[in-house]
Design a protein around this motif. Structure first.
Motif, PDB file in Angstrom:
ATOM      1  N   ARG A  12       0.848  -1.209   0.000  1.00 56.08           N
ATOM      2  CA  ARG A  12       0.000   0.000   0.000  1.00 56.08           C
ATOM      3  C   ARG A  12       0.881   1.256   0.000  1.00 56.08           C
ATOM      4  O   ARG A  12       1.040   1.905  -1.011  1.00 56.08           O
ATOM      5  CB  ARG A  12      -0.949  -0.003   1.215  1.00 56.08           C
ATOM      6  CG  ARG A  12      -2.161   0.900   1.039  1.00 56.08           C
ATOM      7  CD  ARG A  12      -1.888   2.390   1.249  1.00 56.08           C
ATOM      8  NE  ARG A  12      -1.467   2.695   2.618  1.00 56.08           N
ATOM      9  CZ  ARG A  12      -1.017   3.890   2.988  1.00 56.08           C
ATOM     10  NH1 ARG A  12      -0.933   4.876   2.119  1.00 56.08           N
ATOM     11  NH2 ARG A  12      -0.626   4.088   4.237  1.00 56.08           N
ATOM     12  N   ASP A  13       1.522   1.558   1.108  1.00 62.89           N
ATOM     13  CA  ASP A  13       2.324   2.774   1.229  1.00 62.89           C
ATOM     14  C   ASP A  13       3.475   2.785   0.214  1.00 62.89           C
ATOM     15  O   ASP A  13       3.859   3.840  -0.308  1.00 62.89           O
ATOM     16  CB  ASP A  13       2.869   2.869   2.661  1.00 62.89           C
ATOM     17  CG  ASP A  13       3.261   4.277   3.066  1.00 62.89           C
ATOM     18  OD1 ASP A  13       3.198   5.195   2.221  1.00 62.89           O
ATOM     19  OD2 ASP A  13       3.657   4.478   4.228  1.00 62.89           O
ATOM     20  N   GLN A  16       1.891   2.653  -3.811  1.00 61.92           N
ATOM     21  CA  GLN A  16       1.156   3.846  -4.270  1.00 61.92           C
ATOM     22  C   GLN A  16       2.116   4.960  -4.681  1.00 61.92           C
ATOM     23  O   GLN A  16       1.719   5.893  -5.372  1.00 61.92           O
ATOM     24  CB  GLN A  16       0.167   4.331  -3.206  1.00 61.92           C
ATOM     25  CG  GLN A  16       0.776   5.149  -2.094  1.00 61.92           C
ATOM     26  CD  GLN A  16      -0.310   5.731  -1.179  1.00 61.92           C
ATOM     27  OE1 GLN A  16      -1.328   5.096  -0.933  1.00 61.92           O
ATOM     28  NE2 GLN A  16      -0.090   6.932  -0.693  1.00 61.92           N
ATOM     29  N   GLU A  43      -0.920  -4.555   5.256  1.00 60.97           N
ATOM     30  CA  GLU A  43      -1.772  -3.538   4.620  1.00 60.97           C
ATOM     31  C   GLU A  43      -1.766  -3.827   3.124  1.00 60.97           C
ATOM     32  O   GLU A  43      -0.805  -3.551   2.418  1.00 60.97           O
ATOM     33  CB  GLU A  43      -1.265  -2.119   4.924  1.00 60.97           C
ATOM     34  CG  GLU A  43      -2.277  -1.058   4.516  1.00 60.97           C
ATOM     35  CD  GLU A  43      -1.898   0.350   4.966  1.00 60.97           C
ATOM     36  OE1 GLU A  43      -2.799   1.104   5.361  1.00 60.97           O
ATOM     37  OE2 GLU A  43      -0.703   0.699   4.907  1.00 60.97           O
ATOM     38  N   THR A  45      -3.863  -2.945   0.402  1.00 62.88           N
ATOM     39  CA  THR A  45      -4.119  -1.987  -0.670  1.00 62.88           C
ATOM     40  C   THR A  45      -4.887  -0.802  -0.093  1.00 62.88           C
ATOM     41  O   THR A  45      -5.010  -0.675   1.132  1.00 62.88           O
ATOM     42  CB  THR A  45      -4.903  -2.668  -1.824  1.00 62.88           C
ATOM     43  OG1 THR A  45      -5.044  -1.751  -2.916  1.00 62.88           O
ATOM     44  CG2 THR A  45      -6.284  -3.145  -1.368  1.00 62.88           C
ATOM     45  N   SER A  46      -5.385   0.045  -0.978  1.00 58.80           N
ATOM     46  CA  SER A  46      -6.118   1.226  -0.553  1.00 58.80           C
ATOM     47  C   SER A  46      -7.399   1.351  -1.365  1.00 58.80           C
ATOM     48  O   SER A  46      -7.376   1.209  -2.589  1.00 58.80           O
ATOM     49  CB  SER A  46      -5.240   2.465  -0.775  1.00 58.80           C
ATOM     50  OG  SER A  46      -5.966   3.631  -0.474  1.00 58.80           O
ATOM     51  N   THR A  48      -9.020   3.986  -2.102  1.00 61.89           N
ATOM     52  CA  THR A  48      -9.166   5.365  -2.566  1.00 61.89           C
ATOM     53  C   THR A  48      -9.740   5.326  -3.975  1.00 61.89           C
ATOM     54  O   THR A  48      -9.834   4.266  -4.597  1.00 61.89           O
ATOM     55  CB  THR A  48      -7.785   6.049  -2.603  1.00 61.89           C
ATOM     56  OG1 THR A  48      -6.796   5.060  -2.903  1.00 61.89           O
ATOM     57  CG2 THR A  48      -7.435   6.667  -1.263  1.00 61.89           C
ATOM     58  N   LEU A  77      -6.365   0.612   3.482  1.00 60.49           N
ATOM     59  CA  LEU A  77      -6.613   2.026   3.724  1.00 60.49           C
ATOM     60  C   LEU A  77      -8.009   2.397   3.214  1.00 60.49           C
ATOM     61  O   LEU A  77      -8.382   2.041   2.095  1.00 60.49           O
ATOM     62  CB  LEU A  77      -5.544   2.893   3.047  1.00 60.49           C
ATOM     63  CG  LEU A  77      -5.543   4.355   3.486  1.00 60.49           C
ATOM     64  CD1 LEU A  77      -4.115   4.906   3.525  1.00 60.49           C
ATOM     65  CD2 LEU A  77      -6.401   5.216   2.576  1.00 60.49           C
TER      66      LEU A  77
END
Lengths: 318, 318
Positions: A12-13, A16, A43, A45-46, A48, A77
């Motif tokens: 994720r972090d 991205q 974590e 994925t996200s 968004t 996220l």
């Protein structure tokens, strides 16, 4: 032998921030490899908007494709109610909510005031409800804001208070741009643990100014037992071009293992997973143990030393 | 506000690993700039054979050319009696003697047995005598040897004992290939300080596996107050291609200053000196604060945030 809990944020972090789109199958294969490494949490994925972060536009497909290992929590996220609905549809274990304790950083990063963010996240928490899905809040820039400078510990505690009142399970203190230093980390971590003993507390360091492992020691001294880190040290910082990203997972586990902490991690598998990253993202990563080897990965004695040994043996004999 | 003593090793430990020959005038200008930074000690050069280390073949010219600042000690590496005679002719403040506590590492690096090294260094100490020139002994691989593995603390203490008996002023515990970890550093530093309270004790870390700043915290907890480091993090390790070198001076000072230690250093001047390195050596350096800026070197608020602020202000007004 204190038990620690390691939480992976690379997919994720890390991802991205990558310019290259990593294929969905490659993401799934990497996460499946990570699931065998001993993480407490990944974590994934996200959720968004795909327009805002195209690198993670395949969030549903990734969540549907991975093989969940019992004992590992899969978190994602979640920025807003729409994201929460999408994420809940995928059967997540935890929703990770993000806002900054700095007004200019929140406006710059999330394009909202902090109060607008808090209102939005309150709605998200309402949607998630009191069911099986846990809520964690990651607070950005708690150790300093790249625009505003020093952050007040009282203000950080006040934001945690507001989220604790909403019933979140945990908070993450994020050193978003690597401004934390060890004595500061120790002091703030201690305050948070004393005031919020029932919250699951995570520390999230970036290695922007090289202090991430030193900051981890500061957190450990305050009794923190839960750490975010990123495979290979992935995850850049837009305010520090050329600087390191998140603290590198394998470098962190390597140090903690040596110090006798029980991380539950299989470092060999973590290193093998990290070695796959350059092939996926098209560039080298800042992690150092992958390059240098583990501490006791020994090197052969050079040939001239054997020759010297014979000379010495002969000299001693003669 | 504990007082710490910072010792620069870039122009010796750093430059001797560079492929490019750095011009004598450039070396002198850099050392003169370093003399204004607040160092306790600067390791200027090495009086090894010019054939063995051509990068430092101009040792006499460098020593003759620099402007000595009162309060700063100018030390040089001295490998043997010939080197000691050359160094004494230059009016050095201190001779830094080196051997490894690991037999295979000493043979590999110095092409002698440890006993041969000890005999040679005993002769050097005899030549230097009890005059105004101090003697320091840097012991390599005390936290681990890349060929042998773990080193015994008792063996390290025994070597210090032998040099203490010869009247040396100080010893340096060198983590030559970045194998030290914080709890180990703390334990060994404590033992050395307890057993040899009158010796000037220096810790010398390499950042090969990213732990150098964390190891510094371990040393500080044991009461160590004297640290070697290298401008820009110069100084590679032949056993870890691509890995970092010595702990970076500006990154170290940046952290120690933030923690409230009194380093006596002018970080701005150190950063300015470090910024000159890529021009001298022809490549980037691993230091991070030079790239990321100091913790409170703030960034402007992006334009869209101002626009947002107006919208918010209008909304609040309306």
């Amino acid at each position: 032998m204190k038990r620690l809990f390691m939480q992976e944020v690379a997919t994720r972090d890390g991802f991205q921030n990558e310019k290259t789109f990593i294929e969905t199958d490659d993401k799934i294969a990497l996460i499946d490899a990570l699931s065998e490494c001993g993480y407490a949490k990944i974590e994934v994925t996200s959720f968004t908007s795909p327009k805002a972060i195209p690198a993670l536009r395949d969030a549903e497909a990734v969540m549907a494709g991975i093989t969940r290992r019992p004992g590992v929590e899969y978190t994602v996220l979640v920025p807003n109610v729409r994201g929460a609905e999408r994420a809940l549809g995928c059967g997540i274990d935890e929703a990770n909510l993000v806002m900054s304790v700095s007004e200019p950083h929140n406006r710059s990063n999330l394009r909202m005031t902090r109060e607008q963010s808090f209102a939005q996240l309150t709605d998200v928490i309402g949607v998630i409800g009191q069911g099986p899905v846990a809520v964690n809040v990651s607070l950005s820039t708690v150790f300093g804001c790249p625009m505003q400078g020093e952050m007040s510990a009282d203000e950080v505690l006040a934001w945690i208070d507001r989220f604790a009142a909403l019933g979140v399970r945990g908070v993450t203190l994020c050193d978003t741009t690597g401004m934390a230093y060890p004595s500061q980390v120790q002091a703030l971590s201690r305050q948070v643990r004393e005031r919020f003993p029932h919250l699951q507390l995570t520390l999230h360091f970036h290695n922007t100014r090289g202090m991430a492992l030193a900051n981890t020691l500061g957190a450990l001294q305050a009794g923190v037992d839960r750490f975010d880190a990123s495979l290979g040290g992935l995850g850049g910082c837009p305010y520090a071009p050329g600087a390191s990203g998140n603290v590198c997972m394998e470098d962190l586990v390597h140090m903690l293992d040596l110090m006798g902490y029980q991380t539950g991690m299989d470092l060999e598998r973590v290193l093998a997973a990290s070695a796959r990253l350059p092939g996926l993202i098209g560039h080298d990563t800042p992690g150092q143990v992958l390059k240098a080897g583990r501490r006791l990965d020994l090197h052969p004695v050079p040939e001239h030393v054997h020759t010297l040994s014979k000379q010495v043996a002969n000299a001693e004999r003669g």
